[in-house]
Design a protein around this motif. Structure first.
Motif, short mmCIF file in Angstrom:
data_model
loop_
_atom_site.label_atom_id
_atom_site.label_comp_id
_atom_site.label_asym_id
_atom_site.label_seq_id
_atom_site.Cartn_x
_atom_site.Cartn_y
_atom_site.Cartn_z
N VAL A 290 0.73 -1.12 -0.03
CA VAL A 290 -0.11 0.10 0.06
C VAL A 290 0.84 1.15 0.20
O VAL A 290 0.73 2.44 -0.75
CB VAL A 290 -1.02 0.02 1.00
N TRP B 203 -5.97 9.67 -0.16
CA TRP B 203 -5.19 9.27 0.81
C TRP B 203 -3.76 9.57 0.18
O TRP B 203 -3.50 9.17 -1.20
CB TRP B 203 -5.35 7.73 0.70
N LEU C 16 0.94 4.10 -3.16
CA LEU C 16 0.79 5.67 -2.74
C LEU C 16 2.19 6.54 -3.12
O LEU C 16 2.10 7.50 -3.27
CB LEU C 16 0.25 5.86 -1.45
N ALA D 250 -6.97 -3.24 2.15
CA ALA D 250 -6.55 -1.98 1.87
C ALA D 250 -6.87 -1.10 2.80
O ALA D 250 -6.27 0.04 3.22
CB ALA D 250 -6.70 -1.49 0.35
N LEU E 102 -4.67 1.08 5.24
CA LEU E 102 -4.65 2.70 5.27
C LEU E 102 -4.97 3.22 6.98
O LEU E 102 -4.29 4.30 7.11
CB LEU E 102 -5.86 2.98 4.14
N VAL F 121 -6.82 2.20 -3.99
CA VAL F 121 -5.41 1.67 -3.29
C VAL F 121 -5.56 0.16 -3.65
O VAL F 121 -4.37 -0.30 -4.00
CB VAL F 121 -5.48 2.05 -2.03
#
Length: 246
Positions: free
Chosen positions: A73, A132, A77, A101, A105, A90
């Motif tokens: 993850v 995010w 990002l 996910a 997060l 994501v």
């Protein structure tokens, strides 16, 4: 993470190489996902089989306190300066389930790696959307950025070719403000990739970072991280983006 592997690996070595578990590797063999050579009570995997699993699952270096899914993850990002809007987006980028996910997060936000931020986007009208995104200057991210950059994300569909992915290999006019003292039309992405990468890395423009990730070769981005007086944070970002480009 080193992507070179010996001629044949055991299931345990494959699991360590990809940052996953032995049972998962064995299930891949028994389910016909990848071929393996049987030697006594062991399976051996050649380089092609390991690479096939890498493309399918990705590979996550071990980081204390983070799960494999957390690392994927973060890698997803970290390669998207604009951020992503939802746990589902994501999940697609990281190659994990939406539920996983979402859990990652929340956990990563609690630990200071990520933040839910409101940005303005032009979609017909200018409006606010929540995304995010990595906390780029936060101490937790800076500690792990280079290691996260070694992660290999699962292979997804090729990115769609947008209207500004120039066939002539030029810098798009929308990034012209970064090259105010250069002949924009004379900048060629083959000949001047290092210069272009250096100028973009020194900027605060996440749109330019995202364009660089899609359009410049990884070696040009790495070259730019060695230029004089580049802020250490920019060096880390450049190396992360270079890993994402490979």
């Amino acid at each position: 993470m080193d992507t070179e592997v010996p001629a044949a690996l055991t299931s345990g070595q494959v699991a360590r190489e990809l940052g996953t578990t032995v049972p998962r590797v064995l299930r891949a063999v028994r389910g016909g996902v990848v071929p393996a050579l049987r030697r006594g009570n062991r399976f051996l995997f050649d380089a092609e089989a390991v690479e096939q699993l890498r493309r399918r699952w990705g590979a996550a270096p071990a980081i204390p306190g983070l799960t494999r899914e957390d690392v994927l993850v973060l890698a997803a990002l970290g390669r998207r300066p604009f951020g992503l809007r939802s746990a589902r987006a994501v999940a697609r980028a990281a190659g994990v389930s939406p539920t996983t996910a979402g859990s990652s997060l929340r956990r990563l936000a609690d630990q200071g790696y990520l933040v839910r931020r409101t940005i303005q986007v032009a979609e017909g009208d200018v409006r606010d959307v929540a995304v995010w995104t990595v906390r780029w200057t936060g101490a937790p991210w800076l500690r792990v950025a280079e290691t996260v950059g070694q992660a290999a994300l699962p292979a997804g569909p090729a990115p769609a070719t947008g209207p500004e992915q120039e066939a002539d290999g030029r810098v798009p006019p929308r990034l012209g403000h970064l090259f105010w003292n250069e002949d924009l039309q004379g900048l060629d992405l083959d000949r001047n990739a290092g210069l272009v990468a250096d100028r973009i890395l020194r900027s605060e423009d996440p749109e330019a970072h995202a364009w660089m990730l899609q359009r410049l070769p990884s070696d040009a981005i790495v070259q730019a991280t060695h230029t004089r007086n580049l802020d250490p944070r920019r060096v880390r970002l450049g190396r992360l983006l270079a890993h994402g480009r490979r």
